[in-house]
Enzyme design. Sequence first.
Site, PDB file in Angstrom:
ATOM      1  N   ASP A 126       3.541   8.291  35.726  1.00 14.31           N
ATOM      2  CA  ASP A 126       4.350   8.522  34.531  1.00 14.31           C
ATOM      3  C   ASP A 126       5.134   9.829  34.627  1.00 14.31           C
ATOM      4  O   ASP A 126       4.651  10.829  35.174  1.00 14.31           O
ATOM      5  CB  ASP A 126       3.420   8.569  33.314  1.00 14.31           C
ATOM      6  CG  ASP A 126       4.166   8.738  32.020  1.00 14.31           C
ATOM      7  OD1 ASP A 126       4.907   7.822  31.650  1.00 14.31           O
ATOM      8  OD2 ASP A 126       4.015   9.796  31.378  1.00 14.31           O
ATOM      9  N   GLU A 160       7.869   6.407  37.888  1.00 13.20           N
ATOM     10  CA  GLU A 160       8.806   6.353  36.763  1.00 13.20           C
ATOM     11  C   GLU A 160       9.676   7.613  36.890  1.00 13.20           C
ATOM     12  O   GLU A 160       9.300   8.692  36.447  1.00 13.20           O
ATOM     13  CB  GLU A 160       8.083   6.344  35.419  1.00 13.20           C
ATOM     14  CG  GLU A 160       9.054   6.179  34.255  1.00 13.20           C
ATOM     15  CD  GLU A 160       8.636   6.893  32.977  1.00 13.20           C
ATOM     16  OE1 GLU A 160       9.250   6.633  31.935  1.00 13.20           O
ATOM     17  OE2 GLU A 160       7.706   7.718  33.019  1.00 13.20           O
TER      18      GLU A 160
END
Length: 668
Positions: free
Chosen positions: A348, A401
């Site tokens: 993330d 990401e």
Amino acid sequence: MAKRKTTTSPSTISPAETKQPEQPAPLPQNTNESVKSEIYSRFTDFDIYLFRAGKHQKLYDKFGSHVVEFNGVIGTYFAVWAPSARYVSVIGSFNGWDKASHPLKVRWDSSGIWEAFIPNTGRGESYKYFIVHEGGREIEKGDPYAHWWETPPKTASLVWDTYYEWQDQDWMANRKAKNALNAPFSVYEVHLSSWRRDPSDPKRELSYGEIANALVPYVQDMGFTHVEFMPVMQYPYEPSWGYQITGYYAPSSRFGTPQDFMHLIERLHQAGIGVLLDWVPSHFPGDAHGLYEFDGSHLYEHPDPRKGYHPDWKSYIFNYSRPEVRSFLISNAIFWLDRCHADGLRVDAVASMLYLDYSRNAGEWEPNMFGGRENLEAISLFKEINEAIYLSFPDVQTVAEESTAFPGVSRPVYTGGLGFGMKWMMGWMNDTLRYFQRDPAFRKFHQDNLTFSTVYAFTENFMLPLSHDEVVYGKKSLIGKMPGDEWQRFANLRLLFSYMFTHSGSKLMFMGCEFGQTSEWKFDNSLDWHLLEFAPHKGMATCVRALNKLYRNEPAMYERTYTADGFEWIDTSDRENSIITYIRKGNRPEDNLLVVLNMTPIPRSDYRIGVPTAGSYREIFNSDSTEFYGSGIGNTSPVQSEESSWHGRPQSIRLNVPPLGAIILKIG
């Protein structure tokens, strides 16, 4: 990762509460002389060397609580890193939370590790570490390496283990082919708390076992190859969606034990479905029982707020330059692959780690040693983590990401890259959603939104994401973004999904999008499963199921998905009709697919396109099928090519192109 409206729970420590007392408080005295902590250690000198060098990859075997036998007695070994402490003890259910009865001993080697064997304690005991900072401040903390925690709002750690008799040997032995870059990779993103709840009690979350019973057959039926769980690591506050973690080595206790979580993964593996886990090394919350100011000092977070505090999420950033913190993070990444059999990690907020000026104004960040804005310590950490993962687990994937043009994110470390297996294609996502939200009458002016992606599509191993971040905070659901009346909105979304599945790259779709969830995602409510009773939503689900089947069965859709020789434009110039055509190529010419997309609600009959070779072309997919709630316009019979030059090719065919529709054809 989107900005979340609330990032920490009400127990968060504020900066004002971190002041040291003027005079050090006296240390607790052991008032129970019959209870002694005996000497025992799981650390070797080599462990200490690796830990302090930032190279240890299995700290979960060393730190934390471990039930062991010592001198013929069963008990628990505790070990915690607290170099700024002058006193550490274990408080818990077994000693009435007495701060003095079970002190730990600091190691002689200046590692800052406190440890002890406490007899007659074992599995299921709740505990915390009582820490007295060298300045006198008293703190109670959960165990950073605990494998299980009390269910929030309780915050104690629990003595537990990760022993499990796995029954997924077939998957593990053969998953290299399933997780390969030349294999179909269609990911269903799931938030465990809100995917489905108890129908008789909508506020009750399902257990890991109940989720397995419902999720496994559903994903199998829909045809997704993998699921991705939004963070399952222990988190205290529901509105953080799991992205504010306090227990990095523990599956969330909301849904059951660590073994229950392993059973969920095992069930998915037995059904032939891979599992990716969201992993958050970018920041952590300031909750009183968590990592923040763990021993009274800035232990895990960087002491400089320009590097240690995240303004977007009001949370704290790991000190990537501290070797012991690097060992913590590397070991944590390995833990989920090792003990929980995960098939990969989706990392993330990578961009927030790569850049020192991320979400900061001028004067709020400090350049690196070369005067640049790159976070050199985070960059080197990513390289080390990916090298460690692929060395020990060459049959998994790490997915970044990452939303910027940082070069080589999904390229090997030995070529100068960060070493990830894949990277989210955020540019494709933004351009695609922007295009499809436009009225079809004006799409002819914006066709570049759809074609531009292939300019850079092969610079990375891209995953096309339609994630949770696109259906929250007023952005509307995917079906809610589509223009037109009900029929047109569903046709538009089927067309979007068809474009997604036929575009180069692996795929990710957030739960609910596959059946046209009409409302925005809510983290504390179940998806609206009742919508499947209605024809448009049932048709949407049937369409996605068909796309997944096509994707898995047609090699041209995945064999060369990351290389330019797997994609070829036929025509992008018909802006007036808003039609684009292209070819997806496999390793064999007979596997090639012809894709035609009509972005307007006007059907086109006798529409001519150039084809790569002479032959008979049959329609193998049509997003306008009546089975999908479409109008049924298409080509029911094979279409024979003609010796009529078109689009610079000597052969062409004439087609019926459906409104707001996609058709896929194959020769033979």
